[in-house]
Scaffold this motif. Structure first.
Motif, PDB file in Angstrom:
ATOM      1  N   LEU A   1      25.102  56.450 -21.019  1.00  0.00           N
ATOM      2  CA  LEU A   1      25.978  56.111 -22.136  1.00  0.00           C
ATOM      3  C   LEU A   1      25.618  56.866 -23.414  1.00  0.00           C
ATOM      4  CD1 LEU A   1      26.518  52.264 -21.664  1.00  0.00           C
ATOM      5  CD2 LEU A   1      28.000  54.168 -20.982  1.00  0.00           C
ATOM      6  N   TYR A   2      24.340  57.085 -23.656  1.00  0.00           N
ATOM      7  CA  TYR A   2      23.964  57.875 -24.835  1.00  0.00           C
ATOM      8  C   TYR A   2      24.534  59.280 -24.752  1.00  0.00           C
ATOM      9  CZ  TYR A   2      20.417  54.343 -26.094  1.00  0.00           C
ATOM     10  OH  TYR A   2      19.764  53.195 -26.466  1.00  0.00           O
ATOM     11  N   GLU A   3      24.376  59.882 -23.592  1.00  0.00           N
ATOM     12  CA  GLU A   3      24.875  61.244 -23.393  1.00  0.00           C
ATOM     13  C   GLU A   3      26.388  61.294 -23.595  1.00  0.00           C
ATOM     14  OE1 GLU A   3      24.763  64.778 -19.966  1.00  0.00           O
ATOM     15  OE2 GLU A   3      23.958  62.783 -19.540  1.00  0.00           O
ATOM     16  N   GLU A   4      27.082  60.282 -23.079  1.00  0.00           N
ATOM     17  CA  GLU A   4      28.535  60.236 -23.233  1.00  0.00           C
ATOM     18  C   GLU A   4      28.922  60.107 -24.708  1.00  0.00           C
ATOM     19  OE1 GLU A   4      32.373  57.548 -21.772  1.00  0.00           O
ATOM     20  OE2 GLU A   4      30.383  57.180 -20.920  1.00  0.00           O
ATOM     21  N   TYR A   5      28.217  59.249 -25.430  1.00  0.00           N
ATOM     22  CA  TYR A   5      28.541  59.046 -26.841  1.00  0.00           C
ATOM     23  C   TYR A   5      28.298  60.316 -27.650  1.00  0.00           C
ATOM     24  CZ  TYR A   5      28.872  56.715 -31.375  1.00  0.00           C
ATOM     25  OH  TYR A   5      29.256  56.351 -32.646  1.00  0.00           O
ATOM     26  N   GLU A   6      27.221  61.009 -27.348  1.00  0.00           N
ATOM     27  CA  GLU A   6      26.931  62.260 -28.057  1.00  0.00           C
ATOM     28  C   GLU A   6      28.009  63.308 -27.803  1.00  0.00           C
ATOM     29  OE1 GLU A   6      22.033  61.947 -28.116  1.00  0.00           O
ATOM     30  OE2 GLU A   6      23.051  63.066 -26.539  1.00  0.00           O
ATOM     31  N   LYS A   7      28.569  63.337 -26.597  1.00  0.00           N
ATOM     32  CA  LYS A   7      29.644  64.287 -26.297  1.00  0.00           C
ATOM     33  C   LYS A   7      30.925  63.907 -27.035  1.00  0.00           C
ATOM     34  CE  LYS A   7      28.033  65.753 -21.732  1.00  0.00           C
ATOM     35  NZ  LYS A   7      28.314  65.745 -20.266  1.00  0.00           N
TER      36      LYS A   7
ATOM     37  N   ILE B   1      21.013  60.696 -30.394  1.00  0.00           N
ATOM     38  CA  ILE B   1      20.449  59.352 -30.264  1.00  0.00           C
ATOM     39  C   ILE B   1      19.029  59.470 -29.728  1.00  0.00           C
ATOM     40  CG2 ILE B   1      20.677  57.083 -29.175  1.00  0.00           C
ATOM     41  CD1 ILE B   1      23.696  57.765 -28.843  1.00  0.00           C
ATOM     42  N   LYS B   2      18.099  58.861 -30.408  1.00  0.00           N
ATOM     43  CA  LYS B   2      16.709  58.843 -29.959  1.00  0.00           C
ATOM     44  C   LYS B   2      16.260  57.402 -29.773  1.00  0.00           C
ATOM     45  CE  LYS B   2      15.113  63.263 -31.833  1.00  0.00           C
ATOM     46  NZ  LYS B   2      14.078  63.942 -32.666  1.00  0.00           N
ATOM     47  N   GLN B   3      15.841  57.067 -28.552  1.00  0.00           N
ATOM     48  CA  GLN B   3      15.442  55.705 -28.234  1.00  0.00           C
ATOM     49  C   GLN B   3      13.935  55.597 -28.026  1.00  0.00           C
ATOM     50  OE1 GLN B   3      17.543  53.401 -25.061  1.00  0.00           O
ATOM     51  NE2 GLN B   3      15.490  53.054 -24.242  1.00  0.00           N
ATOM     52  N   THR B   4      13.366  54.529 -28.561  1.00  0.00           N
ATOM     53  CA  THR B   4      12.003  54.125 -28.224  1.00  0.00           C
ATOM     54  C   THR B   4      12.093  52.733 -27.618  1.00  0.00           C
ATOM     55  OG1 THR B   4      11.678  53.221 -30.449  1.00  0.00           O
ATOM     56  CG2 THR B   4      10.927  55.467 -30.055  1.00  0.00           C
ATOM     57  N   ASP B   5      11.147  52.409 -26.755  1.00  0.00           N
ATOM     58  CA  ASP B   5      11.201  51.075 -26.159  1.00  0.00           C
ATOM     59  C   ASP B   5       9.799  50.579 -25.843  1.00  0.00           C
ATOM     60  OD1 ASP B   5      10.648  51.845 -23.207  1.00  0.00           O
ATOM     61  OD2 ASP B   5      12.353  53.108 -23.739  1.00  0.00           O
TER      62      ASP B   5
ATOM     63  N   ILE C   1      26.687  50.825 -31.997  1.00  0.00           N
ATOM     64  CA  ILE C   1      26.565  49.540 -31.303  1.00  0.00           C
ATOM     65  C   ILE C   1      27.932  48.935 -31.007  1.00  0.00           C
ATOM     66  CG2 ILE C   1      24.293  49.148 -32.313  1.00  0.00           C
ATOM     67  CD1 ILE C   1      25.495  47.020 -34.096  1.00  0.00           C
ATOM     68  N   LYS C   2      28.910  49.245 -31.851  1.00  0.00           N
ATOM     69  CA  LYS C   2      30.280  48.801 -31.557  1.00  0.00           C
ATOM     70  C   LYS C   2      30.762  49.432 -30.259  1.00  0.00           C
ATOM     71  CE  LYS C   2      34.994  49.130 -33.412  1.00  0.00           C
ATOM     72  NZ  LYS C   2      35.831  49.637 -34.534  1.00  0.00           N
ATOM     73  N   TRP C   3      30.467  50.699 -30.067  1.00  0.00           N
ATOM     74  CA  TRP C   3      30.883  51.409 -28.849  1.00  0.00           C
ATOM     75  C   TRP C   3      30.095  50.923 -27.641  1.00  0.00           C
ATOM     76  CZ3 TRP C   3      28.755  54.851 -25.282  1.00  0.00           C
ATOM     77  CH2 TRP C   3      29.662  55.590 -24.523  1.00  0.00           C
ATOM     78  N   LEU C   4      28.781  50.765 -27.791  1.00  0.00           N
ATOM     79  CA  LEU C   4      27.944  50.347 -26.658  1.00  0.00           C
ATOM     80  C   LEU C   4      28.300  48.951 -26.158  1.00  0.00           C
ATOM     81  CD1 LEU C   4      24.406  51.595 -27.784  1.00  0.00           C
ATOM     82  CD2 LEU C   4      25.769  52.510 -25.895  1.00  0.00           C
ATOM     83  N   THR C   5      28.745  48.071 -27.061  1.00  0.00           N
ATOM     84  CA  THR C   5      29.041  46.696 -26.673  1.00  0.00           C
ATOM     85  C   THR C   5      30.523  46.462 -26.389  1.00  0.00           C
ATOM     86  OG1 THR C   5      29.240  46.030 -29.002  1.00  0.00           O
ATOM     87  CG2 THR C   5      27.077  45.781 -27.960  1.00  0.00           C
ATOM     88  N   ALA C   6      31.338  47.524 -26.454  1.00  0.00           N
ATOM     89  CA  ALA C   6      32.762  47.393 -26.126  1.00  0.00           C
ATOM     90  C   ALA C   6      32.933  47.082 -24.639  1.00  0.00           C
ATOM     91  CB  ALA C   6      33.490  48.680 -26.494  1.00  0.00           C
ATOM     92  N   PRO C   7      34.027  46.412 -24.260  1.00  0.00           N
ATOM     93  CA  PRO C   7      34.230  46.031 -22.858  1.00  0.00           C
ATOM     94  C   PRO C   7      34.096  47.187 -21.874  1.00  0.00           C
ATOM     95  CG  PRO C   7      35.852  44.950 -24.249  1.00  0.00           C
ATOM     96  CD  PRO C   7      35.107  45.904 -25.137  1.00  0.00           C
TER      97      PRO C   7
END
Length: 432
Positions: free
Chosen positions: A58-64, A71-75, A333-339
């Motif tokens: 999903l990150y890759e898709e959003y960046e495209k 997007i850089k994630q740490t966890d 976050i609006k995009w990530l949590t969309a249906p």
């Protein structure tokens, strides 16, 4: 806002599920306006456990879809460690990511004690999303003054995952409907476990730990540690005492493999056959696949949970007031949590949606890894029947002390009354 288009039904790999209906995939739109003057922005995301966004692409898709966005994630694997670190950074006001994950057991702490530390997402138009989420999911992240302090990711409707190959060796039935009847109650589940042990393969227990048994049982209750007035009630809550007593019986009957969840030994146990059943919220399906690997395909199945429906887990995405890229963070976050994205995440990772539109999309999902179990139906029915839980600011702290005490009973043979007393002291020391 993403525009939906129908996606073709397709065969999926080992880590995915089969959807009976078409999924909606997000299309492109205008570029994300960034908080940066040159149109480029790096959005930092700090999470715990496995939210699955990176793994699902999903990150890759959003960046495209949004040129100029990175997007850089740490966890952090352990949520307790993550929360402690987050509290330190919130207090100091520095080192915070643009997006911070919040576990459902912590959301009451955010809404009741830390609303001033997070952005009110209504400032960015979040109010228009209210009808896209289940009422319980939305209201839990709403502050005392109506602030929207996070957008919901998944929920944790519960089922029971089990090893059909181990059941056969122990002479137990493997049909998911028959098992659901035999363990319609938790007493029935414990009794079936005792039968399993009589003919079980060597070094194979009935359940991974009594801590997971307790967690899944208490997840079926509306009131657990607090009542609706915000009072601590865990010591006198009869439902909690029932979950404790059942877990103690399982420990004293030798049903547990005595494994710490998320430990290396626990991870290895999925492939080794160290336990035959494990209470599994929807999000655990992807974890089982990852640990059991290709060899586990077809040896696992899923049945309805004993004792009715419940919820274990689920999270939120929030934007701290100290974030550098607030508007860009909200759009992400609006995009990530969309249906559309929640449905994709369930398809690829097993995280069950909290967005009502996504729940409808995955109703016909089956999972080939789990013997084509109708996971859309099983978890969908559980999600609809699960109680709206009362959340308190110290839910996680109380739960941790109780599971620690159960571990004493399980591994050290500590007297249950003594362990209960230890849990009480632990709660007092932790929350005062």
């Amino acid at each position: 806002m993403p525009i939906a288009r129908a996606a073709k039904r397709r065969a999926v790999n080992l880590g995915a599920v089969v959807l009976a209906g078409a999924l909606l995939a997000a299309c492109g739109g205008s570029s994300d306006s960034s908080d940066s003057a040159d149109g480029k922005v790096t959005i930092t995301v700090d999470l715990f456990g496995s939210f699955g966004y990176k793994e699902a692409g999903l990150y890759e898709e959003y960046e495209k879809l949004n040129p100029g966005v990175t997007i850089k994630q740490t966890d952090t694997e352990d949520e307790a460690d993550y929360w402690k670190s987050l509290q330190t950074r919130l207090a100091g006001g520095g080192g915070l990511a643009d997006v911070q994950g919040i576990e459902v057991g912590r959301i009451a702490s955010v809404t009741q004690q830390q609303a001033d530390k997070f952005e009110d997402l209504k400032k960015y138009g979040a109010e228009e999303l209210k009808n896209e989420f289940a009422d319980a999911k939305w209201s839990a992240a709403t502050g005392k003054n109506g602030e929207v302090l996070g957008l919901g990711t998944d929920v944790g409707p519960e089922a029971m995952c089990y090893r059909t190959d181990l059941f056969k060796k122990a002479g137990l039935p493997t049909d998911r409907e028959e098992l659901a009847q035999k363990w319609s109650t938790w007493d029935g589940y414990v009794e079936l476990g005792k039968q399993y042990l009589k003919k079980a393969p060597k070094k194979s227990a009935w359940i991974d730990s009594v801590g997971s048994l307790y967690s899944i049982m208490i997840g079926q209750e509306k009131e657990r540690y607090y009542n609706a007035s915000g009072d601590l009630i865990w010591e006198t809550n009869p439902a909690l005492k029932t979950a404790w007593d059942t877990s103690v019986e399982a420990a004293e009957s030798g049903l547990s493999a005595k494994l710490d969840q998320w430990s290396p030994q626990w991870n290895q146990a999925f492939a080794a056959g160290s336990f035959a059943t494990i209470p599994c919220p929807a999000w655990m399906l992807g974890y089982i696949k990852g640990q059991a690997g290709d060899a586990g395909k077809g040896t696992w199945d899923i049945a309805k949970l004993p004792g009715g429906a419940g919820n274990w887990g689920g999270s939120y995405l929030a934007v701290p007031k100290a974030a550098k890229n607030k508007e860009a963070a909200y759009k992400l976050i609006k995009w990530l949590t969309a249906p559309e994205q929640q449905a994709k995440l369930f398809e690829k990772q097993g995280n069950f949606p909290s967005a009502t539109g996504a729940i409808d999309k995955v109703a016909g999902a089956k999972d080939p890894y789990f013997n084509d179990a109708p996971i859309g139906q099983i978890f969908g029915d559980a999600a609809k029947a699960a109680p709206v839980q009362v959340l308190g600011i110290h839910d996680q702290n109380v739960a941790q002390q109780i599971t620690n005490a159960l571990s004493e009973v399980e591994r050290k043979g500590t007297d249950p009354d003594k362990a209960w007393s230890n849990a009480k002291k632990g709660v007092e020391n932790t929350i005062g």
